[in-house]
Design an enzyme around this catalytic site. Structure first.
Site, PDB file in Angstrom:
ATOM      1  N   ASP A 118       0.370  -1.222   0.474  1.00 16.11           N
ATOM      2  CA  ASP A 118       0.412   0.340  -0.134  1.00 16.11           C
ATOM      3  C   ASP A 118       0.197   1.387  -0.099  1.00 16.11           C
ATOM      4  OD1 ASP A 118      -2.529   1.638   0.763  1.00 16.11           O
ATOM      5  OD2 ASP A 118      -2.029   1.700   2.427  1.00 16.11           O
ATOM      6  N   SER A 119       0.754   2.053  -0.139  1.00 14.53           N
ATOM      7  CA  SER A 119       0.478   3.559   0.077  1.00 14.53           C
ATOM      8  C   SER A 119       1.553   3.880   1.407  1.00 14.53           C
ATOM      9  CB  SER A 119       0.130   5.128  -0.394  1.00 14.53           C
ATOM     10  OG  SER A 119      -0.693   5.103   0.595  1.00 14.53           O
ATOM     11  N   CYS A 161      -4.525  -2.116  -1.982  1.00 13.91           N
ATOM     12  CA  CYS A 161      -4.036  -0.548  -1.798  1.00 13.91           C
ATOM     13  C   CYS A 161      -5.403  -0.057  -3.549  1.00 13.91           C
ATOM     14  CB  CYS A 161      -3.005   0.352  -2.574  1.00 13.91           C
ATOM     15  SG  CYS A 161      -3.046   1.731  -3.194  1.00 13.91           S
ATOM     16  N   GLU A 165      -2.606   8.706   9.091  1.00 14.16           N
ATOM     17  CA  GLU A 165      -0.966   8.709   8.666  1.00 14.16           C
ATOM     18  C   GLU A 165      -0.900   9.362  10.096  1.00 14.16           C
ATOM     19  OE1 GLU A 165       0.915   6.544   6.533  1.00 14.16           O
ATOM     20  OE2 GLU A 165      -0.565   5.482   5.625  1.00 14.16           O
ATOM     21  N   CYS A 218     -10.903   2.703   0.416  1.00 17.30           N
ATOM     22  CA  CYS A 218      -9.556   2.921   0.314  1.00 17.30           C
ATOM     23  C   CYS A 218      -9.350   2.073   1.931  1.00 17.30           C
ATOM     24  CB  CYS A 218      -9.725   4.698   0.895  1.00 17.30           C
ATOM     25  SG  CYS A 218      -7.387   4.687   1.525  1.00 17.30           S
ATOM     26  N   HIS A 236      -6.982   2.584   4.337  1.00 16.16           N
ATOM     27  CA  HIS A 236      -6.848   2.886   5.126  1.00 16.16           C
ATOM     28  C   HIS A 236      -8.126   3.290   5.975  1.00 16.16           C
ATOM     29  CE1 HIS A 236      -2.996   4.609   2.975  1.00 16.16           C
ATOM     30  NE2 HIS A 236      -3.018   5.122   4.852  1.00 16.16           N
TER      31      HIS A 236
HETATM   32  N1  DGL Z   1      -4.974   3.207   0.622  1.00 12.55           N
HETATM   33  C1  DGL Z   1      -4.641   3.729  -0.226  1.00 12.55           C
HETATM   34  C2  DGL Z   1      -5.985   3.402  -0.982  1.00 12.55           C
HETATM   35  O1  DGL Z   1      -6.784   2.030  -0.709  1.00 12.55           O
HETATM   36  C3  DGL Z   1      -4.394   4.759  -0.703  1.00 12.55           C
HETATM   37  C4  DGL Z   1      -4.155   5.790   0.275  1.00 12.55           C
HETATM   38  C5  DGL Z   1      -3.582   7.041   0.124  1.00 12.55           C
HETATM   39  O2  DGL Z   1      -2.410   7.091  -0.132  1.00 12.55           O
HETATM   40  O3  DGL Z   1      -3.528   8.163  -0.756  1.00 12.55           O
HETATM   41  O4  DGL Z   1      -6.401   3.685  -2.218  1.00 12.55           O
END
Ligand code: DGL
Length: 281
Positions: A9-10, A72, A151, A183, A185
Protein backbone atom coordinates in the site's frame (compact mmCIF):
# COMPACT_ATOMS: atom_id res chain seq x y z
CA UNK A 1 7.84 -23.39 2.25
CA UNK A 2 5.88 -21.84 -0.61
CA UNK A 3 7.02 -18.22 -0.27
CA UNK A 4 5.37 -15.24 1.37
CA UNK A 5 2.27 -13.31 0.32
CA UNK A 6 3.34 -9.90 -0.98
CA UNK A 7 1.09 -7.09 0.24
CA UNK A 8 1.53 -3.40 -0.43
CA UNK A 9 0.00 0.00 0.00
CA UNK A 10 1.04 3.63 -0.01
CA UNK A 11 1.32 3.48 3.78
CA UNK A 12 -0.44 2.00 6.78
CA UNK A 13 -3.77 1.29 5.12
CA UNK A 14 -2.82 -2.06 3.67
CA UNK A 15 -2.19 -3.33 7.19
CA UNK A 16 -5.99 -3.61 7.51
CA UNK A 17 -5.82 -6.14 4.66
CA UNK A 18 -2.70 -7.85 6.05
CA UNK A 19 -4.49 -8.26 9.39
CA UNK A 20 -7.49 -9.87 7.70
CA UNK A 21 -5.20 -12.22 5.76
CA UNK A 22 -3.35 -13.29 8.91
CA UNK A 23 -6.62 -13.79 10.82
CA UNK A 24 -7.90 -16.14 8.12
CA UNK A 25 -4.68 -17.70 6.86
CA UNK A 26 -2.54 -17.93 10.00
CA UNK A 27 0.00 -20.31 8.46
CA UNK A 28 0.98 -17.80 5.78
CA UNK A 29 3.96 -15.44 5.90
CA UNK A 30 3.60 -11.87 4.71
CA UNK A 31 6.03 -9.46 3.13
CA UNK A 32 4.45 -6.02 3.52
CA UNK A 33 5.68 -2.94 1.72
CA UNK A 34 4.52 0.57 2.62
CA UNK A 35 5.46 3.18 0.04
CA UNK A 36 5.78 5.85 2.69
CA UNK A 37 8.08 7.86 0.41
CA UNK A 38 5.02 8.65 -1.71
CA UNK A 39 2.05 8.53 0.67
CA UNK A 40 -0.62 9.80 0.13
CA UNK A 41 -1.27 8.42 -3.35
CA UNK A 42 -4.78 9.83 -3.52
CA UNK A 43 -4.09 13.18 -5.19
CA UNK A 44 -1.20 12.09 -7.46
CA UNK A 45 -1.44 11.61 -11.25
CA UNK A 46 -2.78 8.15 -12.07
CA UNK A 47 0.11 7.28 -14.44
CA UNK A 48 2.57 7.98 -11.63
CA UNK A 49 0.73 5.59 -9.27
CA UNK A 50 0.79 2.94 -11.97
CA UNK A 51 4.60 3.23 -12.18
CA UNK A 52 4.94 2.90 -8.40
CA UNK A 53 2.53 -0.06 -8.18
CA UNK A 54 4.30 -1.97 -10.97
CA UNK A 55 7.72 -1.21 -9.46
CA UNK A 56 6.60 -2.49 -6.05
CA UNK A 57 4.99 -5.58 -7.58
CA UNK A 58 8.25 -6.34 -9.36
CA UNK A 59 10.20 -5.83 -6.11
CA UNK A 60 7.94 -8.18 -4.11
CA UNK A 61 8.17 -10.85 -6.80
CA UNK A 62 11.96 -10.51 -6.79
CA UNK A 63 11.82 -11.01 -3.01
CA UNK A 64 10.04 -14.35 -3.55
CA UNK A 65 6.36 -13.42 -3.17
CA UNK A 66 4.19 -16.30 -4.43
CA UNK A 67 1.23 -13.96 -4.90
CA UNK A 68 0.84 -10.18 -4.70
CA UNK A 69 -2.12 -8.44 -3.09
CA UNK A 70 -2.53 -4.80 -4.04
CA UNK A 71 -3.91 -3.71 -0.67
CA UNK A 72 -4.44 -0.30 -2.17
CA UNK A 73 -7.50 0.80 -4.11
CA UNK A 74 -5.60 3.46 -6.04
CA UNK A 75 -3.06 0.93 -7.27
CA UNK A 76 -5.80 -1.57 -8.04
CA UNK A 77 -7.73 1.05 -10.03
CA UNK A 78 -4.81 2.07 -12.21
CA UNK A 79 -2.35 -0.84 -12.25
CA UNK A 80 -4.04 -4.19 -11.65
CA UNK A 81 -4.58 -5.03 -15.31
CA UNK A 82 -1.12 -3.91 -16.38
CA UNK A 83 0.51 -5.78 -13.49
CA UNK A 84 -1.30 -8.99 -14.42
CA UNK A 85 -0.16 -8.49 -17.99
CA UNK A 86 3.45 -7.61 -17.04
CA UNK A 87 3.90 -10.45 -14.50
CA UNK A 88 1.79 -13.30 -15.88
CA UNK A 89 3.49 -16.02 -13.79
CA UNK A 90 2.44 -14.73 -10.39
CA UNK A 91 -1.19 -14.27 -9.35
CA UNK A 92 -1.96 -10.63 -8.57
CA UNK A 93 -5.13 -9.54 -6.79
CA UNK A 94 -6.72 -6.19 -6.15
CA UNK A 95 -9.39 -5.03 -3.73
CA UNK A 96 -11.96 -3.32 -5.96
CA UNK A 97 -13.64 -6.29 -7.59
CA UNK A 98 -13.92 -8.20 -4.28
CA UNK A 99 -15.21 -5.05 -2.52
CA UNK A 100 -17.83 -4.44 -5.20
CA UNK A 101 -18.92 -8.08 -5.05
CA UNK A 102 -19.29 -7.92 -1.27
CA UNK A 103 -21.39 -4.75 -1.59
CA UNK A 104 -23.66 -6.28 -4.22
CA UNK A 105 -23.98 -9.43 -2.09
CA UNK A 106 -25.57 -7.37 0.72
CA UNK A 107 -28.66 -7.28 -1.52
CA UNK A 108 -28.86 -3.48 -1.14
CA UNK A 109 -28.59 -1.48 -4.31
CA UNK A 110 -27.95 2.07 -3.13
CA UNK A 111 -24.20 2.00 -2.72
CA UNK A 112 -21.95 4.82 -1.55
CA UNK A 113 -18.22 4.43 -2.19
CA UNK A 114 -15.87 6.31 0.13
CA UNK A 115 -12.52 6.60 -1.64
CA UNK A 116 -9.56 8.81 -2.46
CA UNK A 117 -9.80 11.40 -5.23
CA UNK A 118 -7.78 9.23 -7.64
CA UNK A 119 -9.91 6.13 -7.11
CA UNK A 120 -13.08 8.16 -7.67
CA UNK A 121 -11.54 9.72 -10.80
CA UNK A 122 -10.76 6.25 -12.16
CA UNK A 123 -14.45 5.27 -11.93
CA UNK A 124 -13.29 1.72 -11.16
CA UNK A 125 -15.86 1.05 -8.42
CA UNK A 126 -18.79 2.33 -10.45
CA UNK A 127 -17.79 0.09 -13.37
CA UNK A 128 -17.26 -2.99 -11.18
CA UNK A 129 -20.56 -2.53 -9.29
CA UNK A 130 -22.58 -1.83 -12.46
CA UNK A 131 -21.15 -4.91 -14.10
CA UNK A 132 -22.37 -7.04 -11.19
CA UNK A 133 -25.69 -5.24 -10.78
CA UNK A 134 -26.63 -2.83 -13.58
CA UNK A 135 -29.58 -1.58 -11.53
CA UNK A 136 -27.44 -0.41 -8.59
CA UNK A 137 -27.32 3.29 -7.78
CA UNK A 138 -23.72 4.29 -7.04
CA UNK A 139 -22.32 7.45 -5.45
CA UNK A 140 -18.53 7.85 -5.35
CA UNK A 141 -17.40 10.27 -2.66
CA UNK A 142 -13.81 11.53 -2.61
CA UNK A 143 -12.62 11.87 1.00
CA UNK A 144 -9.32 13.69 0.60
CA UNK A 145 -8.99 14.56 4.31
CA UNK A 146 -8.99 10.97 5.60
CA UNK A 147 -5.55 9.54 4.67
CA UNK A 148 -3.49 12.44 6.09
CA UNK A 149 -5.51 12.25 9.35
CA UNK A 150 -4.86 8.51 9.63
CA UNK A 151 -1.18 8.58 8.65
CA UNK A 152 -0.57 11.29 11.27
CA UNK A 153 -2.22 9.20 14.00
CA UNK A 154 -5.38 11.32 14.31
CA UNK A 155 -7.96 8.68 13.31
CA UNK A 156 -9.70 8.92 16.65
CA UNK A 157 -9.75 12.72 16.88
CA UNK A 158 -12.69 15.16 16.88
CA UNK A 159 -11.32 16.44 13.58
CA UNK A 160 -11.60 12.97 12.04
CA UNK A 161 -15.18 12.57 13.29
CA UNK A 162 -16.11 15.92 11.75
CA UNK A 163 -14.50 14.95 8.42
CA UNK A 164 -16.40 11.64 8.45
CA UNK A 165 -19.71 13.44 9.06
CA UNK A 166 -18.98 15.88 6.23
CA UNK A 167 -18.45 13.11 3.66
CA UNK A 168 -20.86 10.45 4.92
CA UNK A 169 -23.99 12.36 5.90
CA UNK A 170 -24.83 13.60 2.38
CA UNK A 171 -24.60 10.03 1.04
CA UNK A 172 -27.00 8.78 3.71
CA UNK A 173 -29.31 11.75 3.07
CA UNK A 174 -29.36 10.76 -0.63
CA UNK A 175 -30.49 7.25 0.32
CA UNK A 176 -27.28 5.17 0.38
CA UNK A 177 -27.86 2.02 2.44
CA UNK A 178 -24.43 0.44 1.89
CA UNK A 179 -21.03 2.09 2.18
CA UNK A 180 -17.85 0.61 0.74
CA UNK A 181 -14.62 1.50 2.52
CA UNK A 182 -12.96 2.14 -0.84
CA UNK A 183 -9.54 2.94 0.58
CA UNK A 184 -7.67 0.49 2.76
CA UNK A 185 -6.93 3.22 5.28
CA UNK A 186 -10.61 3.80 6.03
CA UNK A 187 -11.25 0.80 8.33
CA UNK A 188 -9.22 2.85 10.85
CA UNK A 189 -12.21 5.26 10.80
CA UNK A 190 -14.88 2.58 10.94
CA UNK A 191 -16.32 3.53 14.37
CA UNK A 192 -16.86 7.12 13.22
CA UNK A 193 -18.29 5.98 9.88
CA UNK A 194 -20.73 3.62 11.60
CA UNK A 195 -21.82 6.45 13.87
CA UNK A 196 -22.46 8.77 10.91
CA UNK A 197 -24.33 6.07 8.95
CA UNK A 198 -26.59 4.27 11.41
CA UNK A 199 -28.28 1.25 9.85
CA UNK A 200 -26.16 1.23 6.66
CA UNK A 201 -24.15 -1.89 5.78
CA UNK A 202 -20.44 -1.13 5.91
CA UNK A 203 -18.33 -3.16 3.48
CA UNK A 204 -14.61 -3.66 4.04
CA UNK A 205 -13.20 -5.19 0.82
CA UNK A 206 -10.44 -6.90 2.85
CA UNK A 207 -12.77 -9.75 3.81
CA UNK A 208 -13.80 -10.73 0.29
CA UNK A 209 -10.25 -10.14 -0.97
CA UNK A 210 -8.99 -12.65 1.60
CA UNK A 211 -11.60 -15.23 0.49
CA UNK A 212 -10.46 -14.77 -3.10
CA UNK A 213 -6.82 -15.08 -2.02
CA UNK A 214 -7.52 -18.34 -0.20
CA UNK A 215 -9.28 -19.69 -3.30
CA UNK A 216 -6.36 -18.80 -5.60
CA UNK A 217 -3.75 -20.28 -3.25
CA UNK A 218 -5.76 -23.43 -2.83
CA UNK A 219 -6.46 -23.85 -6.59
CA UNK A 220 -2.75 -23.46 -7.34
CA UNK A 221 -1.75 -25.77 -4.50
CA UNK A 222 0.40 -23.09 -2.85
CA UNK A 223 -1.36 -22.66 0.50
CA UNK A 224 1.15 -22.79 3.36
CA UNK A 225 1.07 -26.06 5.27
CA UNK A 226 -0.43 -25.99 8.77
CA UNK A 227 2.35 -25.51 11.30
CA UNK A 228 4.74 -24.02 8.73
CA UNK A 229 7.11 -21.54 10.35
CA UNK A 230 5.79 -18.08 9.61
CA UNK A 231 8.02 -15.10 9.13
CA UNK A 232 6.60 -11.66 8.46
CA UNK A 233 8.68 -8.92 6.91
CA UNK A 234 7.87 -5.23 6.92
CA UNK A 235 9.46 -2.77 4.55
CA UNK A 236 9.02 0.97 4.05
CA UNK A 237 10.36 3.31 1.40
CA UNK A 238 10.34 6.34 3.71
CA UNK A 239 9.29 6.82 7.30
CA UNK A 240 8.76 3.64 9.30
CA UNK A 241 7.08 5.34 12.26
CA UNK A 242 3.46 4.25 12.26
CA UNK A 243 4.11 0.83 10.80
CA UNK A 244 5.72 -0.69 13.87
CA UNK A 245 3.23 0.92 16.26
CA UNK A 246 -0.05 0.50 14.41
CA UNK A 247 1.06 -2.68 12.71
CA UNK A 248 1.76 -4.32 16.05
CA UNK A 249 -1.68 -3.27 17.26
CA UNK A 250 -3.50 -4.48 14.17
CA UNK A 251 -1.67 -7.69 13.59
CA UNK A 252 -1.67 -8.64 17.26
CA UNK A 253 2.05 -9.31 17.14
CA UNK A 254 5.05 -7.19 17.79
CA UNK A 255 6.74 -5.73 14.72
CA UNK A 256 10.29 -5.34 15.87
CA UNK A 257 11.91 -4.44 12.62
CA UNK A 258 10.90 -2.38 9.61
CA UNK A 259 13.48 -2.42 6.81
CA UNK A 260 13.98 0.70 4.75
CA UNK A 261 14.40 0.61 1.00
CA UNK A 262 15.07 3.42 -1.42
CA UNK A 263 13.49 4.26 -4.74
CA UNK A 264 16.12 4.53 -7.45
CA UNK A 265 18.38 2.13 -5.52
CA UNK A 266 16.36 -0.92 -4.47
CA UNK A 267 13.41 -0.50 -6.82
CA UNK A 268 12.33 1.60 -9.80
CA UNK A 269 8.97 2.71 -11.14
CA UNK A 270 7.95 0.46 -14.05
CA UNK A 271 6.23 1.77 -17.14
CA UNK A 272 4.06 -0.58 -19.15
CA UNK A 273 3.62 0.90 -22.60
CA UNK A 274 0.64 -1.34 -23.20
CA UNK A 275 -1.10 0.06 -20.16
CA UNK A 276 -4.78 0.76 -20.57
CA UNK A 277 -5.34 3.55 -18.09
CA UNK A 278 -9.00 3.23 -17.18
CA UNK A 279 -9.34 6.78 -16.03
CA UNK A 280 -7.83 8.20 -19.18
CA UNK A 281 -9.93 6.29 -21.65
N1 DGL B 1 -4.75 3.08 1.02
C1 DGL B 1 -4.71 3.42 -0.36
C2 DGL B 1 -5.97 3.07 -1.10
O1 DGL B 1 -6.62 2.11 -0.74
C3 DGL B 1 -4.11 4.73 -0.75
C4 DGL B 1 -4.41 5.89 0.08
C5 DGL B 1 -3.56 7.08 -0.29
O2 DGL B 1 -2.35 6.99 -0.14
O3 DGL B 1 -4.12 8.08 -0.74
O4 DGL B 1 -6.30 3.67 -2.08
Amino acid sequence: MTGPIGVFDSGLGGLTVAAEILRNLPDESIIYLADTAHVPYGERPLAEIEGFALGITQYLINRGAKVVVMACNMSTAVALESAQETFPDVPILGVIEPGSRAAVMTGNNAIGVLATTGTVKSGAYRRAIKQLNPGAVVWEQPCSAFVPLIESGRAESEEAEAAVRKYVEPLIANGANTLILGCTHYPFLRPAIEKAAPGASIVDPAEETTSELRKILSERGILAEPGEVTEHQFIASGTTDGIAKLGSRFLGRNIERVDIIEWGVDLEPVRNSKCRMNAER
